[in-house]
Write a protein that holds these residues in place. Structure first.
Motif, mmCIF file in Angstrom:
data_model
loop_
_atom_site.group_PDB
_atom_site.id
_atom_site.type_symbol
_atom_site.label_atom_id
_atom_site.label_comp_id
_atom_site.label_asym_id
_atom_site.label_seq_id
_atom_site.Cartn_x
_atom_site.Cartn_y
_atom_site.Cartn_z
ATOM 1 N N PRO A 200 0.837 -1.211 0.000
ATOM 2 C CA PRO A 200 0.000 0.000 0.000
ATOM 3 C C PRO A 200 0.869 1.258 0.000
ATOM 4 O O PRO A 200 1.786 1.393 0.807
ATOM 5 N N GLY A 201 0.606 2.152 -0.920
ATOM 6 C CA GLY A 201 1.349 3.405 -0.984
ATOM 7 C C GLY A 201 2.669 3.330 -1.716
ATOM 8 O O GLY A 201 3.408 4.316 -1.764
ATOM 9 N N ALA A 202 3.010 2.185 -2.299
ATOM 10 C CA ALA A 202 4.300 2.029 -2.988
ATOM 11 C C ALA A 202 4.115 2.167 -4.496
ATOM 12 O O ALA A 202 3.178 1.611 -5.066
ATOM 13 N N PHE A 203 5.010 2.918 -5.133
ATOM 14 C CA PHE A 203 4.933 3.072 -6.584
ATOM 15 C C PHE A 203 6.316 3.276 -7.183
ATOM 16 O O PHE A 203 6.472 3.900 -8.231
ATOM 17 N N THR A 357 4.977 9.042 1.377
ATOM 18 C CA THR A 357 3.537 9.307 1.417
ATOM 19 C C THR A 357 3.101 9.598 2.842
ATOM 20 O O THR A 357 3.899 9.586 3.773
ATOM 21 N N GLY A 358 1.817 9.833 3.013
ATOM 22 C CA GLY A 358 1.274 10.065 4.342
ATOM 23 C C GLY A 358 1.133 11.532 4.686
ATOM 24 O O GLY A 358 0.912 12.383 3.817
ATOM 25 N N LYS A 359 1.315 11.867 5.960
ATOM 26 C CA LYS A 359 1.090 13.227 6.461
ATOM 27 C C LYS A 359 2.326 14.107 6.284
ATOM 28 O O LYS A 359 2.800 14.743 7.226
ATOM 29 N N VAL A 360 2.855 14.123 5.083
ATOM 30 C CA VAL A 360 4.036 14.918 4.778
ATOM 31 C C VAL A 360 3.662 15.904 3.668
ATOM 32 O O VAL A 360 2.834 15.598 2.806
ATOM 33 N N LYS A 361 4.256 17.099 3.710
ATOM 34 C CA LYS A 361 3.845 18.160 2.790
ATOM 35 C C LYS A 361 4.088 17.815 1.330
ATOM 36 O O LYS A 361 3.280 18.124 0.463
ATOM 37 N N HIS A 362 5.228 17.200 1.052
ATOM 38 C CA HIS A 362 5.552 16.883 -0.336
ATOM 39 C C HIS A 362 5.700 15.376 -0.497
ATOM 40 O O HIS A 362 6.728 14.798 -0.165
ATOM 41 N N THR A 363 4.657 14.765 -1.003
ATOM 42 C CA THR A 363 4.698 13.328 -1.260
ATOM 43 C C THR A 363 5.319 13.085 -2.626
ATOM 44 O O THR A 363 5.382 13.978 -3.466
ATOM 45 N N GLY A 364 5.772 11.872 -2.837
ATOM 46 C CA GLY A 364 6.324 11.539 -4.145
ATOM 47 C C GLY A 364 7.430 10.520 -4.065
ATOM 48 O O GLY A 364 7.562 9.786 -3.081
ATOM 49 N N ALA A 393 5.361 9.136 13.826
ATOM 50 C CA ALA A 393 6.013 7.879 13.450
ATOM 51 C C ALA A 393 6.138 7.800 11.938
ATOM 52 O O ALA A 393 5.528 8.569 11.197
ATOM 53 N N VAL A 394 6.950 6.853 11.504
ATOM 54 C CA VAL A 394 7.050 6.554 10.080
ATOM 55 C C VAL A 394 7.019 5.042 9.934
ATOM 56 O O VAL A 394 7.690 4.312 10.664
ATOM 57 N N GLN A 395 6.160 4.583 9.035
ATOM 58 C CA GLN A 395 6.095 3.163 8.711
ATOM 59 C C GLN A 395 7.000 2.934 7.520
ATOM 60 O O GLN A 395 6.769 3.465 6.437
ATOM 61 N N ILE A 396 8.064 2.186 7.701
ATOM 62 C CA ILE A 396 9.031 1.968 6.632
ATOM 63 C C ILE A 396 9.068 0.486 6.281
ATOM 64 O O ILE A 396 9.079 -0.377 7.154
ATOM 65 N N GLY A 397 9.022 0.203 5.000
ATOM 66 C CA GLY A 397 9.058 -1.190 4.562
ATOM 67 C C GLY A 397 7.711 -1.769 4.214
ATOM 68 O O GLY A 397 7.581 -2.979 4.031
ATOM 69 N N GLY A 398 6.675 -0.924 4.154
ATOM 70 C CA GLY A 398 5.362 -1.412 3.760
ATOM 71 C C GLY A 398 4.699 -2.242 4.836
ATOM 72 O O GLY A 398 5.066 -2.175 6.014
ATOM 73 N N GLY A 422 13.946 -2.759 14.477
ATOM 74 C CA GLY A 422 12.716 -3.543 14.390
ATOM 75 C C GLY A 422 11.959 -3.370 13.101
ATOM 76 O O GLY A 422 10.883 -3.939 12.927
ATOM 77 N N ALA A 423 12.505 -2.575 12.179
ATOM 78 C CA ALA A 423 11.857 -2.385 10.876
ATOM 79 C C ALA A 423 12.686 -3.080 9.805
ATOM 80 O O ALA A 423 13.652 -3.780 10.105
ATOM 81 N N ILE A 424 12.321 -2.898 8.547
ATOM 82 C CA ILE A 424 13.114 -3.410 7.435
ATOM 83 C C ILE A 424 13.113 -2.369 6.323
ATOM 84 O O ILE A 424 12.241 -1.482 6.287
ATOM 85 N N MET A 425 14.081 -2.458 5.440
ATOM 86 C CA MET A 425 14.116 -1.559 4.297
ATOM 87 C C MET A 425 12.895 -1.790 3.405
ATOM 88 O O MET A 425 12.278 -0.845 2.906
ATOM 89 N N GLY A 426 12.567 -3.061 3.203
ATOM 90 C CA GLY A 426 11.456 -3.391 2.330
ATOM 91 C C GLY A 426 11.733 -2.925 0.917
ATOM 92 O O GLY A 426 12.866 -2.640 0.533
ATOM 93 N N SER A 427 10.682 -2.821 0.145
ATOM 94 C CA SER A 427 10.847 -2.375 -1.233
ATOM 95 C C SER A 427 10.935 -0.857 -1.339
ATOM 96 O O SER A 427 11.348 -0.334 -2.361
ATOM 97 N N GLY A 428 10.558 -0.139 -0.273
ATOM 98 C CA GLY A 428 10.739 1.308 -0.308
ATOM 99 C C GLY A 428 9.532 2.149 0.046
ATOM 100 O O GLY A 428 9.531 3.349 -0.199
ATOM 101 N N GLY A 429 8.516 1.563 0.660
ATOM 102 C CA GLY A 429 7.393 2.369 1.125
ATOM 103 C C GLY A 429 7.789 3.135 2.381
ATOM 104 O O GLY A 429 8.444 2.589 3.262
#
Length: 597
Positions: A200-203, A357-364, A393-398, A422-429
């Motif tokens: 979700p939110g990854a592109f 993405t999320g509650k940040v002024k400049h998404t992309g 907070a920031v959710q990183i790794g989808g 406790g997080a992971i890089m993931g694909s980049g979300g």
């Protein structure tokens, strides 16, 4: 060949297309033709520029003037003022947050200031439908260098020297993975591109495929040359029609130019490439499930060993990397592995693309060197939190990643640091959350996704995620107990340790990290029957302050269930037994008389 004095680059990525970029492009062509400027100014459709919420984006070269949120009605003014009279249209320029100062040049916009584009090298600069524009930007030079001047072992060694790790989430060393496949017994081998981007939110992958499909094709060909493969598949979800369209066109162009197919560049190297459309199952991002889907079977993970490098697609040695990984390879071969290894950190080399993405002024979409801090990404590139609210907070790794807190803002973004937290890089979300976000609800949201996407093959994932979700639903409804919290944590560890594939093994991460860093919010839901962020509907109470109420009646008119009573003489009151807690009264009250607690 015609020589143009100016180029108008219009973003043709999905985000800008959805906000009217194609219509803007048509308007430019019509206006330029009407003014007889079409032989002086070329209009070019490009891939994603990254700053998606500013679209449609138009960049005019050679100056590099960046116009944002351009509408059809703005086109005539840009043509008249900028392209005819040489005067910048200031009202369409990007402005710094909270400032009237305009930033005319692409390179001076803070969003791009700390980016280092390798995988996104051509995105926003070339027409992805034109192979000649890719070639003009050093495209297929790496392929020519490899097949003419290097042995397969040389190519493999450069990738190993680069330190490139898989960008799909696992972070496994790419060169080592290639070496396993190269050494595997058998003459028939496959290279596969995992473009089944489902977070979700990854592109990230979608934008690369839409903006620079030839980079992925060239990367796969270099991998095939190094590993001894003669055939490949790009597995792309069908929800990406524009990416699939551009991929197929790019493959056809490469074949037409003799860069793909039999005896490439008059050498003994041959390689054929196919696009396989996936049905959109998140589990098909797992490599064995992906291969099963290509074979026409149901996309379900297989036990390992045997690993794909030895027994993969149709039982043959196979190598799978994701879109971003493949897109890095041409630059590595062109510039050398040592060049790439000089970027990033000691153990995490190169750059990483994130969907901000999320509650940040400049998404992309941003591509930054490994080792950059979360603070730099969120507050410098992203411009900070919307309405200057407090970062939470920031959710990183989808959905497979984890939530990190304010104390992690200066954490370097690399594989080891994120894993330790406790997080992971993931694909980049990378999803940013503010003070109004309930972390228990966030954990529930991501678990709903992974539970729904579980293939059901193994019991720990199929049943464990379901029971975890039921407990989270109970807690967010104010019906949980402290025993439920203990059970939830035990289940999370069980699912993580015992699931068959990466989906189940990482599904508990959002729960475990929110328990680790925001346990007090779970406890508030249980002990106080309150949601501290006032986000969980069943734990919210709306009321009307009699002193502030001006008896205007807007709240009553907006209420969908008619549970608000009052008149011009009597302050309005909400019937709590009938209130469905939709929040409509809170949103429309102009006097802040409606309270939320």
């Amino acid at each position: 060949m015609a020589v143009y004095r100016a180029h108008v680059l219009i973003c043709g990525g999905t985000g800008c297309v959805s906000s009217g970029a194609r219509e803007v492009m048509s308007a430019f062509k019509e206006e330029l033709a009407k003014r007889k400027l079409d032989r002086e100014v070329m209009v070019v459709q490009t891939g994603c520029h990254g700053m998606c919420e500013m679209g449609p984006i138009v960049v005019v070269y050679p100056e590099g003037t960046f116009y944002c949120r351009v509408e059809i009605g703005d086109v005539a003014e840009i043509v008249e003022e900028h392209l005819y009279k040489g005067r910048i249209v200031e009202r369409l320029l990007y402005s710094l947050s909270g400032s009237i100062e305009k930033v005319p040049h692409y390179k001076d916009i803070p969003f791009y200031s700390k980016q280092e584009r390798i995988a996104l090298h051509n995105c926003g600069y070339i027409n992805p439908d034109n192979i000649e524009e890719y070639i003009a930007r050093d495209g297929y030079q790496a392929l020519a260098k490899a097949v003419k001047e290097m042995s397969p072992e040389d190519v493999l060694q450069e990738v190993k020297t680069s330190g490139l790790r898989g960008r799909g989430g696992g972070g496994f060393p790419t060169g080592l993975k290639w070496e396993f496949c190269r050494k595997a017994a058998g003459t028939k081998k496959y290279t596969i591109c995992n473009a089944d981007e489902g977070d979700p939110g990854a592109f990230m992958d979608r934008s690369i495929l839409e903006g620079d499909p030839h980079a992925v094709i060239e990367g796969m060909m270099l991998g095939a040359y190094a590993m001894g493969a003669d055939e490949g598949y790009i597995y792309c979800r069908a929800e990406y029609p524009l990416a699939i369209k551009r991929l197929n066109r790019a493959i056809g162009q490469a074949e037409e130019y003799g860069l793909l197919g039999e005896r490439i560049l008059d050498t003994s190297f041959s390689f054929h490439l196919h696009v396989k459309e996936g049905a959109g199952a998140f589990v098909c991002g797992e490599e064995t499930a992906l291969m099963a889907s290509i074979e026409g079977e149901r996309g379900m993970p297989r036990p390992r060993p045997p690993f794909p490098a030895n027994r993969g697609l149709w039982g043959k040695p196979s190598n799978i990397n994701n879109v971003e990984t493949w897109a890095n390879v041409p630059a590595i071969i062109r510039n050398g592995g040592a060049w790439y290894a000089a970027i990033g950190t000691e153990k995490s080399k190169g750059t990483k693309v994130f969907a901000l993405t999320g509650k940040v002024k400049h998404t992309g979409l941003v591509e930054v060197p490994m080792g950059i801090s979360i603070r730099e990404i969120v507050f410098e590139l992203g411009g900070g939190i919307i309405n200057d609210k407090k970062f939470k907070a920031v959710q990183i790794g989808g959905p497979s990643g984890g939530c990190l807190t304010e104390e992690h803002l200066d954490l370097p973004v690399d594989y080891e640091s994120l894993t330790a937290a406790g997080a992971i890089m993931g694909s980049g979300g990378l999803v940013v959350m503010d003070e109004e976000t309930c972390m228990v609800d966030v954990a529930k949201f991501f678990l709903e996704f992974t539970q729904r996407e579980s293939c059901g093959k193994c019991v720990p994932c199929r049943e464990g995620t379901k029971q975890m979700l039921l407990l989270l639903e109970k807690i967010t409804a104010g019906e949980g107990t402290m025993e439920d919290l203990t059970t939830l944590e035990e289940l999370a560890h069980m699912v993580k340790d015992m699931s068959l594939c990466g989906l189940g093994q990482t599904a508990p991460n959002p729960v475990l990290t929110t328990l680790r860093y925001f346990r007090h919010e779970y406890e508030a839901h249980i002990r106080d029957r309150k949601c501290p962020a006032l986000a969980c509907t069943k734990l919210i109470t709306y009321a009307i302050d009699r002193e502030k109420c001006r008896k205007c009646g807007l709240c009553a008119k907006k209420c969908p269930v008619d549970c608000i009573a009052g008149d011009r003489q009597t302050p309005y009151v909400i019937d709590q037994n009938r209130c469905i807690k939709c929040g409509s009264c809170f949103e429309v009250c102009p006097f802040s008389a409606v309270t939320k607690s």
